[in-house]
Design a protein around this motif. Structure first.
Motif, PDB file in Angstrom:
ATOM      1  N   CYS A  12       0.830  -1.206   0.000  1.00  0.00           N
ATOM      2  CA  CYS A  12       0.000   0.000   0.000  1.00  0.00           C
ATOM      3  C   CYS A  12       0.868   1.260   0.000  1.00  0.00           C
ATOM      4  O   CYS A  12       0.561   2.245  -0.684  1.00  0.00           O
ATOM      5  N   ALA A  13       1.954   1.224   0.751  1.00  0.00           N
ATOM      6  CA  ALA A  13       2.852   2.383   0.820  1.00  0.00           C
ATOM      7  C   ALA A  13       3.488   2.654  -0.534  1.00  0.00           C
ATOM      8  O   ALA A  13       3.603   3.806  -0.964  1.00  0.00           O
ATOM      9  N   ILE A  14       3.918   1.606  -1.225  1.00  0.00           N
ATOM     10  CA  ILE A  14       4.538   1.773  -2.541  1.00  0.00           C
ATOM     11  C   ILE A  14       3.527   2.350  -3.526  1.00  0.00           C
ATOM     12  O   ILE A  14       3.834   3.257  -4.307  1.00  0.00           O
ATOM     13  N   ALA A  15       2.303   1.840  -3.494  1.00  0.00           N
ATOM     14  CA  ALA A  15       1.267   2.330  -4.397  1.00  0.00           C
ATOM     15  C   ALA A  15       0.931   3.792  -4.115  1.00  0.00           C
ATOM     16  O   ALA A  15       0.788   4.602  -5.035  1.00  0.00           O
ATOM     17  N   ASP A  16       0.819   4.156  -2.844  1.00  0.00           N
ATOM     18  CA  ASP A  16       0.472   5.533  -2.474  1.00  0.00           C
ATOM     19  C   ASP A  16       1.601   6.504  -2.787  1.00  0.00           C
ATOM     20  O   ASP A  16       1.365   7.623  -3.241  1.00  0.00           O
ATOM     21  N   ALA A  17       2.843   6.080  -2.539  1.00  0.00           N
ATOM     22  CA  ALA A  17       3.991   6.970  -2.750  1.00  0.00           C
ATOM     23  C   ALA A  17       4.367   7.054  -4.222  1.00  0.00           C
ATOM     24  O   ALA A  17       4.951   8.061  -4.654  1.00  0.00           O
ATOM     25  N   GLY A  18       4.087   6.005  -4.983  1.00  0.00           N
ATOM     26  CA  GLY A  18       4.425   6.022  -6.405  1.00  0.00           C
ATOM     27  C   GLY A  18       5.836   5.594  -6.707  1.00  0.00           C
ATOM     28  O   GLY A  18       6.249   5.594  -7.865  1.00  0.00           O
ATOM     29  N   SER A  19       6.592   5.237  -5.683  1.00  0.00           N
ATOM     30  CA  SER A  19       7.956   4.757  -5.890  1.00  0.00           C
ATOM     31  C   SER A  19       8.422   4.012  -4.648  1.00  0.00           C
ATOM     32  O   SER A  19       7.949   4.283  -3.539  1.00  0.00           O
ATOM     33  N   VAL A  20       9.356   3.092  -4.851  1.00  0.00           N
ATOM     34  CA  VAL A  20       9.909   2.341  -3.724  1.00  0.00           C
ATOM     35  C   VAL A  20      10.729   3.271  -2.833  1.00  0.00           C
ATOM     36  O   VAL A  20      10.717   3.149  -1.601  1.00  0.00           O
ATOM     37  N   HIS A  21      11.436   4.216  -3.452  1.00  0.00           N
ATOM     38  CA  HIS A  21      12.283   5.146  -2.686  1.00  0.00           C
ATOM     39  C   HIS A  21      11.449   5.956  -1.697  1.00  0.00           C
ATOM     40  O   HIS A  21      11.764   6.042  -0.507  1.00  0.00           O
ATOM     41  N   LYS A  22      10.346   6.563  -2.184  1.00  0.00           N
ATOM     42  CA  LYS A  22       9.506   7.375  -1.310  1.00  0.00           C
ATOM     43  C   LYS A  22       8.843   6.507  -0.236  1.00  0.00           C
ATOM     44  O   LYS A  22       8.752   6.899   0.930  1.00  0.00           O
ATOM     45  N   ALA A  23       8.385   5.330  -0.644  1.00  0.00           N
ATOM     46  CA  ALA A  23       7.730   4.447   0.318  1.00  0.00           C
ATOM     47  C   ALA A  23       8.688   4.011   1.415  1.00  0.00           C
ATOM     48  O   ALA A  23       8.313   3.921   2.586  1.00  0.00           O
ATOM     49  N   ALA A  24       9.937   3.751   1.050  1.00  0.00           N
ATOM     50  CA  ALA A  24      10.930   3.336   2.040  1.00  0.00           C
ATOM     51  C   ALA A  24      11.136   4.422   3.092  1.00  0.00           C
ATOM     52  O   ALA A  24      11.218   4.139   4.297  1.00  0.00           O
ATOM     53  N   ARG A  25      11.201   5.673   2.645  1.00  0.00           N
ATOM     54  CA  ARG A  25      11.373   6.783   3.595  1.00  0.00           C
ATOM     55  C   ARG A  25      10.169   6.891   4.520  1.00  0.00           C
ATOM     56  O   ARG A  25      10.305   7.134   5.721  1.00  0.00           O
ATOM     57  N   GLN A  26       8.972   6.716   3.980  1.00  0.00           N
ATOM     58  CA  GLN A  26       7.774   6.812   4.804  1.00  0.00           C
ATOM     59  C   GLN A  26       7.687   5.671   5.811  1.00  0.00           C
ATOM     60  O   GLN A  26       7.203   5.859   6.925  1.00  0.00           O
ATOM     61  N   LEU A  27       8.165   4.492   5.406  1.00  0.00           N
ATOM     62  CA  LEU A  27       8.102   3.330   6.288  1.00  0.00           C
ATOM     63  C   LEU A  27       9.275   3.258   7.252  1.00  0.00           C
ATOM     64  O   LEU A  27       9.288   2.442   8.170  1.00  0.00           O
ATOM     65  N   GLY A  28      10.304   4.110   7.019  1.00  0.00           N
ATOM     66  CA  GLY A  28      11.470   4.111   7.887  1.00  0.00           C
ATOM     67  C   GLY A  28      12.403   2.954   7.658  1.00  0.00           C
ATOM     68  O   GLY A  28      13.069   2.487   8.585  1.00  0.00           O
ATOM     69  N   VAL A  29      12.470   2.480   6.399  1.00  0.00           N
ATOM     70  CA  VAL A  29      13.386   1.398   6.041  1.00  0.00           C
ATOM     71  C   VAL A  29      14.247   1.848   4.874  1.00  0.00           C
ATOM     72  O   VAL A  29      14.009   2.895   4.277  1.00  0.00           O
ATOM     73  N   THR A  30      15.256   1.057   4.538  1.00  0.00           N
ATOM     74  CA  THR A  30      16.102   1.405   3.409  1.00  0.00           C
ATOM     75  C   THR A  30      15.435   0.964   2.108  1.00  0.00           C
ATOM     76  O   THR A  30      14.629   0.033   2.077  1.00  0.00           O
ATOM     77  N   GLN A  31      15.809   1.642   1.030  1.00  0.00           N
ATOM     78  CA  GLN A  31      15.244   1.281  -0.267  1.00  0.00           C
ATOM     79  C   GLN A  31      15.617  -0.146  -0.684  1.00  0.00           C
ATOM     80  O   GLN A  31      14.747  -0.895  -1.159  1.00  0.00           O
ATOM     81  N   PRO A  32      16.886  -0.570  -0.515  1.00  0.00           N
ATOM     82  CA  PRO A  32      17.223  -1.944  -0.906  1.00  0.00           C
ATOM     83  C   PRO A  32      16.400  -2.997  -0.154  1.00  0.00           C
ATOM     84  O   PRO A  32      15.978  -3.995  -0.733  1.00  0.00           O
TER      85      PRO A  32
END
Length: 315
Positions: A12-32
């Motif tokens: 859901c975070a990836i879909a809402d943010a539109g990118s893995v990079h943005k979703a990772a920041r919102q979730l507090g995890v690294t992009q990799p």
């Protein structure tokens, strides 16, 4: 691999943010780590859930189907957790969960709330994404949220939330090196910055779209650097970039803050809450804290005087 709620939350975070990079920041995890998690989920389901594009990710048809099932589950789990915590809080005593995007008024706001609501457990959750805060508010994870909405880029406000506007149109100033030629003037023309690199944080909802719209309207197409504003400060100080900034930003010895002619960049500031939350104290203390920091900032105070702002009457 069995899917868990955390996996659905990541999708859901990836879909809402539109990118893995943005979703990772919102979730507090690294992009990799989020990329690896997404690959494992897709492998477990045997289908690609997101189409990777140059500008980000978009759900595939199968991805849309999975998300349609995942979102209610994630929302229900969030509601279960928040309602349970709220029940515990009611048993243990008063609690106020505050959410906010970045603001120099935060310190004064929290101080005012603690003085006004003694004995209340006041917590703070900050996020660069106003939409993320509003979603958390809608499912009961927060009691109030102070957010900014970039002009021309409306936020996705969940149904049922109420809002109280603090500033209908707060101008966004520009920060630049102290020795930048444009810093010699009290007000800067956008065209004076046409040859500069502009830095913007794309994870702040609406920030990039709003800046692109304003620059395009002025006929300017400067090089853009994407990054967080903490990194931006060091680049701005040495003349490598300029950036939009809040008018309450304090000038530094190596950096100048100036308003833009006719204030083309602006945001709306408001406090959002659920209908069952008494937000009077939160709003009043926020207004007081914002007014104090606004009037302490020389450049912004001069702007307020020039525009006969209601903030001055309230003071």
């Amino acid at each position: 691999m069995e899917l868990e709620v955390r996996h659905l939350r990541a999708l859901c975070a990836i879909a809402d943010a539109g990118s893995v990079h943005k979703a990772a920041r919102q979730l507090g995890v690294t992009q990799p780590s989020l990329t690896t998690q997404l690959r494992r989920i897709e492998h477990a389901l045997g289908a690609e859930l997101f189409a990777r594009e140059r500008t980000g990710c978009r759900p595939t048809p199968v991805g849309h189907e999975v998300l349609s099932r995942a979102r209610p589950l994630v929302a229900q789990m969030a509601a279960l957790v928040s309602e349970t915590r709220a029940a515990v809080a009611r048993a243990d005593g008063a609690r106020l969960r505050v959410g906010s995007t970045a603001s120099r008024a935060l310190a004064g706001w929290l101080r005012g709330l603690r003085g006004r609501l003694p004995g209340t457990d006041i917590s703070l959750h900050m996020d660069v994404s106003a939409n993320s805060l509003l979603r958390a508010l809608a499912v009961g994870q927060l009691d109030v949220a102070f957010v900014h909405e970039v002009e021309g880029c409306p936020l996705r406000i969940p149904e049922g939330l109420e809002r109280r506007v603090l500033m209908e149109r707060e101008p966004q100033f520009v920060s630049m090196a102290r020795d930048h030629p444009a810093a010699a003037a009290p007000v800067v023309e956008l065209t004076d910055l046409a040859d500069d690199r502009w830095m913007v944080d794309p994870t702040v909802d609406g920030e990039w779209d709003g800046l692109r719209r304003v620059l395009g309207a002025a006929g300017i197409d400067p090089p853009i650097l994407h990054g967080d504003y903490h990194t931006a400060a060091s680049l701005i100080a040495v003349g490598e970039a300029v950036a939009p900034c809040q008018p309450t930003s304090a000038a530094r010895e190596d950096m100048a803050i100036r308003p833009l002619r006719d204030d083309p960049l602006a945001v709306r500031l408001f406090l959002c809450h659920r209908p069952d939350t008494d937000a009077d104290a939160a709003y009043e203390e926020l207004a007081t804290a914002y007014r104090e920091v606004a009037l302490r900032t020389t450049t912004y105070r001069q702007w307020l005087l020039h525009h006969n702002s209601p903030l001055l009457e309230a003071a």
